[in-house]
Design an enzyme around this catalytic site. Structure first.
Site, PDB file in Angstrom:
ATOM      1  N   ASP A 260       0.852  -1.189   0.000  1.00 38.95           N
ATOM      2  CA  ASP A 260       0.000   0.000   0.000  1.00 38.95           C
ATOM      3  C   ASP A 260       0.888   1.239   0.000  1.00 38.95           C
ATOM      4  O   ASP A 260       1.759   1.376   0.875  1.00 38.95           O
ATOM      5  CB  ASP A 260      -0.917   0.000   1.228  1.00 38.95           C
ATOM      6  CG  ASP A 260      -1.952   1.108   1.163  1.00 38.95           C
ATOM      7  OD1 ASP A 260      -3.103   0.813   0.830  1.00 38.95           O
ATOM      8  OD2 ASP A 260      -1.609   2.276   1.436  1.00 38.95           O
ATOM      9  N   ILE A 261       0.691   2.126  -0.994  1.00 34.89           N
ATOM     10  CA  ILE A 261       1.499   3.361  -1.060  1.00 34.89           C
ATOM     11  C   ILE A 261       1.100   4.272   0.085  1.00 34.89           C
ATOM     12  O   ILE A 261      -0.088   4.588   0.259  1.00 34.89           O
ATOM     13  CB  ILE A 261       1.279   4.072  -2.411  1.00 34.89           C
ATOM     14  CG1 ILE A 261       1.648   3.147  -3.577  1.00 34.89           C
ATOM     15  CG2 ILE A 261       2.113   5.358  -2.474  1.00 34.89           C
ATOM     16  CD1 ILE A 261       1.318   3.718  -4.946  1.00 34.89           C
ATOM     17  N   ARG A 292      11.069 -11.455  -9.690  1.00 36.91           N
ATOM     18  CA  ARG A 292      11.537 -12.493 -10.609  1.00 36.91           C
ATOM     19  C   ARG A 292      10.481 -12.709 -11.687  1.00 36.91           C
ATOM     20  O   ARG A 292       9.339 -12.257 -11.560  1.00 36.91           O
ATOM     21  CB  ARG A 292      11.759 -13.808  -9.851  1.00 36.91           C
ATOM     22  CG  ARG A 292      12.721 -13.719  -8.673  1.00 36.91           C
ATOM     23  CD  ARG A 292      12.630 -14.981  -7.828  1.00 36.91           C
ATOM     24  NE  ARG A 292      11.270 -15.202  -7.342  1.00 36.91           N
ATOM     25  CZ  ARG A 292      10.858 -16.316  -6.736  1.00 36.91           C
ATOM     26  NH1 ARG A 292      11.703 -17.312  -6.548  1.00 36.91           N
ATOM     27  NH2 ARG A 292       9.617 -16.435  -6.326  1.00 36.91           N
ATOM     28  N   GLU A 303      -4.577   2.245  -4.404  1.00 35.92           N
ATOM     29  CA  GLU A 303      -3.124   2.265  -4.235  1.00 35.92           C
ATOM     30  C   GLU A 303      -2.620   0.966  -3.625  1.00 35.92           C
ATOM     31  O   GLU A 303      -1.515   0.890  -3.105  1.00 35.92           O
ATOM     32  CB  GLU A 303      -2.692   3.454  -3.367  1.00 35.92           C
ATOM     33  CG  GLU A 303      -3.121   3.408  -1.912  1.00 35.92           C
ATOM     34  CD  GLU A 303      -4.478   4.036  -1.656  1.00 35.92           C
ATOM     35  OE1 GLU A 303      -4.677   4.508  -0.524  1.00 35.92           O
ATOM     36  OE2 GLU A 303      -5.332   4.054  -2.563  1.00 35.92           O
ATOM     37  N   ARG A 323      13.522  -5.411   0.005  1.00 37.33           N
ATOM     38  CA  ARG A 323      14.144  -4.908  -1.226  1.00 37.33           C
ATOM     39  C   ARG A 323      13.209  -3.932  -1.936  1.00 37.33           C
ATOM     40  O   ARG A 323      13.639  -2.871  -2.414  1.00 37.33           O
ATOM     41  CB  ARG A 323      14.489  -6.085  -2.144  1.00 37.33           C
ATOM     42  CG  ARG A 323      15.251  -5.670  -3.402  1.00 37.33           C
ATOM     43  CD  ARG A 323      15.923  -6.844  -4.072  1.00 37.33           C
ATOM     44  NE  ARG A 323      14.974  -7.791  -4.650  1.00 37.33           N
ATOM     45  CZ  ARG A 323      14.763  -9.012  -4.188  1.00 37.33           C
ATOM     46  NH1 ARG A 323      15.416  -9.440  -3.112  1.00 37.33           N
ATOM     47  NH2 ARG A 323      13.895  -9.822  -4.766  1.00 37.33           N
TER      48      ARG A 323
END
Length: 387
Positions: A260-261, A292, A303, A323
């Protein structure tokens, strides 16, 4: 038995119907890439048949030279249309190949107008020419068929056409029946009847290819988010319990990450919805860079995004989340209104042997996301229920 001219007339009628059908398709809302090439191909073939039907009543220049060139151009245009339909470009090499094939027929047809003794060469050249183009068409159809039985079937028809054309050319040379186009015989009658059948089958096949592509497009539109191009909530919920169990059996363990932004509403309120949409596309692209090829990214809400990671451990899933979080934090969106720094909150969970369908796994990931957003945001949290 029908007279040969009557058979040619019926073939001409079929070509006329196909020509009208493809021009109608081109000007309709069903028009696709390549349809105009097919309409022009059918027009050329129709012209060839009209001129051939009147052979003996009009000068050989028209009934032989123009007819043969029209037929060749029709084959070449059809080949071009197949390439364009399958999104393959008409390269310079393809153009030169088409021009060369047409030029060979012009030369072969013209020399016999001045020296009838060379008719054997003309028949062999034109037969090889037509067969070559049919093989090229078959190659394009079979090469791009994927799961389309229609394309495979049309490829088979064109290969059979190539064989029949070569056989007919050899038969004409061996029997020296160069000028017996309208003498009733089983070989000529069978050839015209087959040509008529293959023309109608090809027309139906092309229409089926168009319908298959339209259906595939509608299916994609139903499961793709139009803004980001990612799979949407409908695609996620189309995963049946059977599909879910297959995924688990294939990859042993699945990691689900809910993203969630942070403070996205503030971006919309400050910069407007256009910049907000730009941020969503930017976010989707940056997250995709961290995944991947086997991982699947969905946009499931305004969002909110979801990742299904295949064959991962809890440690791998946590590392993936970190990451992504760091990458998003270090990759702001640069706009004409300024640089927009943004972060993401992530909740993740793992599937367990007790999970038989997707819903409870999503609920655990959503619970972990809720925890991350309520404990400072810009962090990665694992569902305690899956710990």
């Amino acid at each position: 038995m029908l007279e040969i001219r009557e058979l040619y007339a019926s073939l001409t009628a079929s070509a006329a119907i196909s020509t009208v059908a493809f021009f109608w398709l081109y000007f309709s809302r069903f028009s696709r890439r390549g349809v105009l090439w097919w309409a022009m191909a059918m027009t050329c073939y129709l012209l060839c048949l009209i001129l051939t039907t009147y052979r003996g009543f009009i000068p050989p220049f028209f009934s032989v030279l123009v007819a043969n060139v029209s037929a060749t151009a029709g084959y070449v245009f059809f080949w071009f249309g197949i390439r364009v339909f399958f999104s393959r470009s008409l390269t310079r090499k393809v153009w030169w190949c088409g021009i060369t094939l047409i030029t060979l027929v012009i030369i072969a047809s013209e020399i016999t107008l001045f020296d009838p003794r060379l008719v054997t060469s003309k028949v062999l050249i034109i037969s090889l020419n037509y067969a070559t183009i049919n093989i090229l068409i078959a190659y394009e159809l079979i090469r791009n068929a994927r799961q389309s039985n229609t394309a495979k079937g049309m490829g088979g028809i064109n290969l059979l056409n190539a064989i029949i054309i070569i056989y007919r050319g050899i038969h004409i040379v061996r029997t020296e029946s160069f000028n017996l186009y309208f003498i009733t015989g089983w070989t000529t009658s069978a050839y015209i009847l087959w040509t008529n059948a293959s023309l109608l089958l090809t027309t139906v096949g092309l229409i089926l290819l168009i319908l298959e592509e339209l259906n595939a497009k509608l299916t994609r539109q139903a499961i793709e988010d139009p803004l980001t191009g990612l799979l949407n909530r409908r695609a996620l919920y189309s995963i049946t319990p059977e599909d879910f169990l297959d995924l688990q059996n294939t990859h042993t363990s699945l990691g689900l990450l809910m993203l969630d932004i942070d403070h996205f509403k503030l971006v919309n309120d400050t910069y407007g919805h256009i910049i907000g949409d730009t941020l969503l596309k930017h976010f989707a692209e940056e997250v995709s860079c961290c995944l991947r090829s086997t991982d699947i990214l969905y946009r499931i809400g305004g969002e909110e995004f979801l990742i299904i990671a295949h064959g991962v451990s809890p440690l791998n899933t946590c590392a993936l989340g970190e990451r992504i979080r760091k990458h998003i934090e270090q990759t702001p969106l640069v706009t004409s209104h300024g640089t927009i720094h943004h972060t993401v909150s992530i909740g993740y969970t793992m599937t367990t042997p007790d999970d038989t369908y997707l819903k409870p796994v999503l609920e655990r990931a959503d619970s972990a996301l809720y925890y991350a957003k309520n404990h400072g945001r810009n962090r990665v949290e694992m569902s305690l229920e899956a710990a």
